[in-house]
Design an enzyme around this catalytic site. Structure first.
Site, PDB file in Angstrom:
ATOM      1  CB  CYS A  51      -0.924   0.013   1.215  1.00  0.00           C
ATOM      2  SG  CYS A  51      -2.109  -1.352   1.249  1.00  0.00           S
ATOM      3  NE  ARG A 128      -2.899  -4.429  -3.008  1.00  0.00           N
ATOM      4  CZ  ARG A 128      -2.335  -3.825  -1.963  1.00  0.00           C
ATOM      5  NH1 ARG A 128      -2.393  -2.516  -1.858  1.00  0.00           N
ATOM      6  NH2 ARG A 128      -1.701  -4.529  -1.044  1.00  0.00           N
TER       7      ARG A 128
END
Length: 217
Positions: A51, A128
């Site tokens: 991330c 995501r």
């Protein structure tokens, strides 16, 4: 179970509206994105390695998105305090500042609204997801990635340019299209259009598949 059902916005749907706290203040989504292209993207958690690379990638390309009149909005199922601490940590360690708003979705309401929380992958972390939203507030393209695979920033940028180009010139774009390449012209709907096309300066693969140069911006 009913609480396991996932709301999955579709291409062509109006972007679901919501209010949330972000790292730049309180946001009413429909007002924030009004009249602008927007990319809404989620990440599983703050202070995680993949991330961090992704959010840094968006931040490093902030000028590109600004040049293409596109707002960035991030999200994860973390508190505003965790977001701020993470932003500060990344800035101290790398010098990169996440200036775009990051939604604190601690109650998972936005994640569920956009189908970002998928129990088969995780019940507590958003996958995501990437939503491309046009200036009319319509969802135009959706990407979903699993928790363990990072996104491709070049494809996100290419897809944005492709959407904007297709809208501007009223064309379709072929496989692997990148700026500077020819676009596809819609197939003829009448015999007269077919004959007119054969006399044009289009690149003719066949009468139904023709390409043309786009004007230089």
């Amino acid at each position: 179970m009913e609480d396991q059902q996932i709301t999955m916005p579709r291409i062509g749907d109006p972007a679901p509206d919501f209010e949330a706290m972000t790292t730049t203040g309180k946001m009413k989504f429909s007002e924030y994105i009004k009249g602008s292209w927007t990319i809404l993207f989620s990440h599983p958690a703050d202070f995680t390695p993949v991330c961090t690379t992704e959010m840094t990638g968006f931040a490093l390309d902030q000028d590109f998105f600004d040049e293409h009149q596109t707002k960035l909005v991030g999200l994860s199922i973390d508190s505003i305090h965790a977001h701020i601490a993470w932003v500060n940590n990344v800035k101290k360690n790398t010098g990169v500042l996440f200036e775009f708003p990051i939604i604190a979705d601690i109650d998972m309401s936005v994640s569920k609204l956009y189908g970002m929380l998928q129990p088969g992958e995780s019940e507590t972390a958003a996958v995501r997801a990437v939503f491309f939203i046009d200036p009319a507030g319509k969802i135009r393209l959706i990407m979903y990635y699993p928790l363990n695979v990072g996104r491709n920033m070049e494809e996100i940028k290419r897809a944005l340019i492709a959407l904007q180009t297709a809208d501007k010139h009223k064309v379709s774009l072929p496989l692997n299209w990148v700026p500077g390449e020819k676009a596809i012209v819609s197939p003829p709907k009448t015999v007269a259009e077919m004959i007119e096309r054969e006399a044009s300066d289009y690149e003719m693969v066949d009468f139904y598949l023709a390409k043309r140069e786009l004007p230089k911006d």
